[in-house]
Design an enzyme around this catalytic site. Structure first.
Site, short mmCIF file in Angstrom:
data_model
loop_
_atom_site.label_atom_id
_atom_site.label_comp_id
_atom_site.label_asym_id
_atom_site.label_seq_id
_atom_site.Cartn_x
_atom_site.Cartn_y
_atom_site.Cartn_z
N LYS A 102 11.87 60.22 49.94
CA LYS A 102 11.49 58.89 49.45
C LYS A 102 10.31 58.36 50.25
O LYS A 102 9.33 57.90 49.70
CB LYS A 102 12.69 57.95 49.54
CG LYS A 102 12.36 56.54 49.07
CD LYS A 102 13.57 55.64 49.10
CE LYS A 102 13.12 54.20 48.84
NZ LYS A 102 14.19 53.23 48.92
N GLY A 145 17.82 55.69 48.92
CA GLY A 145 17.87 57.14 49.09
C GLY A 145 19.18 57.75 48.62
O GLY A 145 19.20 58.73 47.88
N ARG A 146 20.30 57.14 49.02
CA ARG A 146 21.60 57.73 48.66
C ARG A 146 22.01 57.42 47.22
O ARG A 146 23.10 57.80 46.79
CB ARG A 146 22.67 57.30 49.66
CG ARG A 146 22.77 55.81 49.90
CD ARG A 146 23.61 55.48 51.13
NE ARG A 146 23.60 54.07 51.46
CZ ARG A 146 22.68 53.47 52.21
NH1 ARG A 146 21.66 54.17 52.69
NH2 ARG A 146 22.74 52.18 52.47
N LYS A 205 16.35 58.20 65.71
CA LYS A 205 15.06 58.78 65.30
C LYS A 205 13.99 58.45 66.33
O LYS A 205 13.20 59.32 66.73
CB LYS A 205 14.63 58.20 63.95
CG LYS A 205 15.40 58.71 62.74
CD LYS A 205 14.80 58.14 61.47
CE LYS A 205 15.67 58.38 60.25
NZ LYS A 205 15.20 57.71 59.04
N GLU A 240 27.12 55.49 55.13
CA GLU A 240 25.79 54.93 55.40
C GLU A 240 25.68 53.56 54.73
O GLU A 240 24.99 52.67 55.22
CB GLU A 240 24.69 55.87 54.90
CG GLU A 240 23.32 55.55 55.48
CD GLU A 240 22.24 56.59 55.17
OE1 GLU A 240 21.71 56.57 54.05
OE2 GLU A 240 21.92 57.42 56.03
N HIS A 248 45.28 74.61 53.61
CA HIS A 248 45.52 75.62 54.64
C HIS A 248 44.76 75.32 55.92
O HIS A 248 44.55 76.20 56.75
CB HIS A 248 45.15 77.00 54.08
CG HIS A 248 45.97 77.35 52.88
ND1 HIS A 248 47.22 77.93 52.97
CD2 HIS A 248 45.76 77.12 51.56
CE1 HIS A 248 47.72 78.08 51.75
NE2 HIS A 248 46.86 77.59 50.88
N GLU A 258 12.54 65.92 59.51
CA GLU A 258 13.14 67.20 59.12
C GLU A 258 12.44 67.77 57.88
O GLU A 258 12.11 68.96 57.82
CB GLU A 258 14.63 67.02 58.80
CG GLU A 258 15.49 66.63 59.99
CD GLU A 258 15.64 65.13 60.15
OE1 GLU A 258 14.71 64.38 59.78
OE2 GLU A 258 16.70 64.70 60.66
O1 F6P Z 1 18.06 58.85 58.00
C1 F6P Z 1 18.65 58.24 56.93
C2 F6P Z 1 17.80 58.29 55.70
O2 F6P Z 1 16.86 57.29 55.72
C3 F6P Z 1 18.66 58.22 54.46
O3 F6P Z 1 18.98 56.94 54.10
C4 F6P Z 1 17.81 58.94 53.48
O4 F6P Z 1 18.57 59.34 52.38
C5 F6P Z 1 17.32 60.09 54.31
O5 F6P Z 1 17.11 59.52 55.58
C6 F6P Z 1 16.10 60.79 53.82
O6 F6P Z 1 15.00 59.93 53.69
P1 F6P Z 1 13.74 60.32 52.85
O7 F6P Z 1 14.14 60.52 51.44
O8 F6P Z 1 12.79 59.17 53.01
O9 F6P Z 1 13.17 61.58 53.43
#
Ligand code: F6P
Length: 540
Positions: free
Chosen positions: A198, A255-256, A508, A341, A372, A204
């Protein structure tokens, strides 16, 4: 007028109700006392049937919880959400994932823009499926959190609707052990990378995207523009990264909550445009139910109210989700982000510290595997953990002949296990019952009474069972939307902002400060533990 639920006068009534009959509520006795309990406490919503009768609730509990919801202005909060008011006030944003699944011409906010974006994304997905973007056999989706969990979970769940000749891979972790084995099996000219972020600033995702690009070029790939696309609300950053084809979306998609947007591109590539539209349609049907069903029969509202009852009155701190469908094995992970979250917050909308508990720990595993592993603790442990079972009536194994018969039999075993677990949790077994059983193998010197206590179950452990007729794009869409709205309901009652996530920021920022130290070994100014660990981890 919206009100935090613990400030409502109904809260005190619920506390009194809990003290009088809630604390000692016995689900088994409730069934004995009321032959109509299952009928009274099971509910129909689009694509989802829900049995709430194995919970520690009765009509009086529900009446009070519904009164609480009304007194707290839940309906007004819901309407504000659906209308597009800036309910995410700490980020100054509307929250309109529901608009993403509203049909064309529905009059929902941003409908024209949403339809145009959807059409463009689906057209691209179909072009990949038709081979018009080259001979693509593998799609690598790179994203994390909301830009990964939803699409990954849905693609896995809808595997039966996918194609064998088009494989979807999901890479999220900055740990190179995620990306490396995926790339090892691929060839650049047959691979399409979807970079999903987003913000397009997430460490990452950008690291994995850079690594994927380097691998692509090193392995003989030439046409980055053709083999890399982005889904982002920051298309300028995607362009700066070197990606020509970027599908954009809006800041009012959290995002979620974004799998319904262009972030759902891998879903559309996997199952096709029609199935993606079915997913949206199922979610929209649940949206309509949430928007219009009376609270007494409104499933997201009822589930949210039971969550509040358990979290804030019974003091249960976690909930386990057990989907009895292998395709839904990533659902617990998806729900963890959705719920924890969203509702893992400690202050109310006005910034006042909360004195009530918010998000429970949400966790789980597909059945029967969980049985199990951790079900022992659910049955005999000292904590009561409400369990949510998800059963799917009709399987879709895609098998034929004798295998189909065998798998149909296995499906009956799966469902029998699902029913047996909720039955066992509720029924339990007294020590006297255990004593009456034929003694199993045990030490010859062990007292039979002692053994019977080891073999007894307290019972009265609550569970909810959700039933889908089949796992289809439509039913999955409805199921996910059900969870989204339930999370909104509990967040609204707790008076929190379910749509920001400031709690992830500190880590972060500290990570960015530590990163250069992992190269230099510099520990000046660090606390003793972090300094010690860093020294141990630095590779000379
Ligand atoms: O670190 C949390 C977060 O901001 C989430 O809310 C989001 O889904 C995820 O990181 C990824 O963010 P982006 O889509 O901006 O890479």
């Amino acid at each position: 007028m919206a009100k935090r639920c613990d400030l409502s006068p109904v809260w005190a009534q619920l506390q009194a109700h809990y003290a009088a009959s809630g604390r000692g509520f016995d689900i088994r006795q409730a069934f004995v006392a009321d032959a109509g309990r299952f009928g009274a406490l099971s509910f129909e919503a689009p694509e989802v049937f829900a049995d709430l009768s194995k919970n520690r609730i009765d009509a009086a509990t529900l009446a009070l919880l519904l009164a609480l919801a009304r007194d707290c202005g839940l309906e007004a909060r819901r309407d504000a959400l659906l209308r597009g008011d800036p309910v995410n006030h700490t980020e100054g944003r509307a929250v309109l994932h529901t608009a993403l699944r509203a049909p064309a011409g529905s009059g929902a906010p941003f409908n024209a823009e949403v339809q145009a974006s959807l059409d463009a994304m689906l057209a691209f997905a179909e072009s990949v499926r038709r081979g018009e973007r080259g001979d693509i056999t593998d799609v690598v989706h790179i994203g994390i959190g909301g830009s990964d969990l939803g699409p990954a979970m849905v693609v896995q769940a809808l595997q039966a609707f996918g194609r064998r000749d088009l494989k979807l891979h999901f890479v999220s972790n900055v740990d190179g052990h995620d990306l490396a084995p995926v790339l090892a099996a691929l060839a650049p000219k047959h691979t399409l990378f979807v970079i999903a972020s987003k913000t397009f600033t997430t460490q990452e995702t950008l690291a994995n995207a850079q690594a994927a690009k380097a691998w692509f070029l090193a392995a003989g790939g030439t046409d980055i523009a053709r083999h890399f696309v982005a889904t982002s609300s920051n298309t300028a950053a995607a362009a700066a990264f070197g990606i020509d084809t970027a599908f954009g979306f809006w800041d009012w998609v959290g995002g979620r909550y974004s799998l319904w947007s262009v972030i759902g591109l891998p879903i559309a590539i996997a199952v096709g445009a029609d199935n993606f539209r079915e997913l949206l349609a199922g979610a929209h049907a649940m949206d309509q139910h949430f928007a219009t069903a009376p609270l007494e029969r409104n499933l997201p509202v009822l589930l949210g109210l039971v969550d509040v009852w358990y979290r804030n009155f019974h003091g249960f701190t976690s909930r386990s989700v057990a989907p009895y469908h292998q395709g839904l094995r990533r659902l617990p992970a998806y729900l963890q982000q959705l719920e924890m979250e969203s509702n893992g917050k400690g202050v109310d909308l006005d910034g006042h510290a909360l004195s009530l508990g918010t998000s429970p720990v949400v966790w789980g595993e597909a059945g029967t595997n969980g049985q199990h592993a951790y079900f022992q603790m659910l049955h005999q442990g000292t904590d009561v953990i409400p369990v949510e079972f998800i059963a799917v009536k009709r399987p879709n194994h895609g098998a034929s002949g004798e295998l189909a018969e065998k798998l149909a039999d296995q499906h009956r075993k799966l469902l029998a296990n699902c029913l047996a677990q909720s039955q066992a949790l509720m029924q339990g077994k007294t020590a006297t019952e255990a004593l009456a059983e034929k003694a199993p193998t045990a030490s010859a010197t062990l007292d039979r009474d002692v053994l019977s206590r080891h073999r007894s179950f307290p019972g009265n452990r609550p569970s909810t069972t959700l039933v889908l007729d089949a796992l289809t794009p439509r039913s999955l869409g409805a199921l996910i939307a059900l969870y989204e709205h339930r999370v909104f309901v509990t967040g609204a009652l707790w008076g929190i902002n379910s749509f920001d996530q400031w709690g992830v920021e500190l880590g972060k920022a500290l990570c960015n400060q530590l990163l250069p130290r992992l190269e230099s070994g510099d520990t000046v100014g660090l606390d003793g533990s972090t300094a010690g660990l860093l020294t141990r981890l630095v590779v000379a």
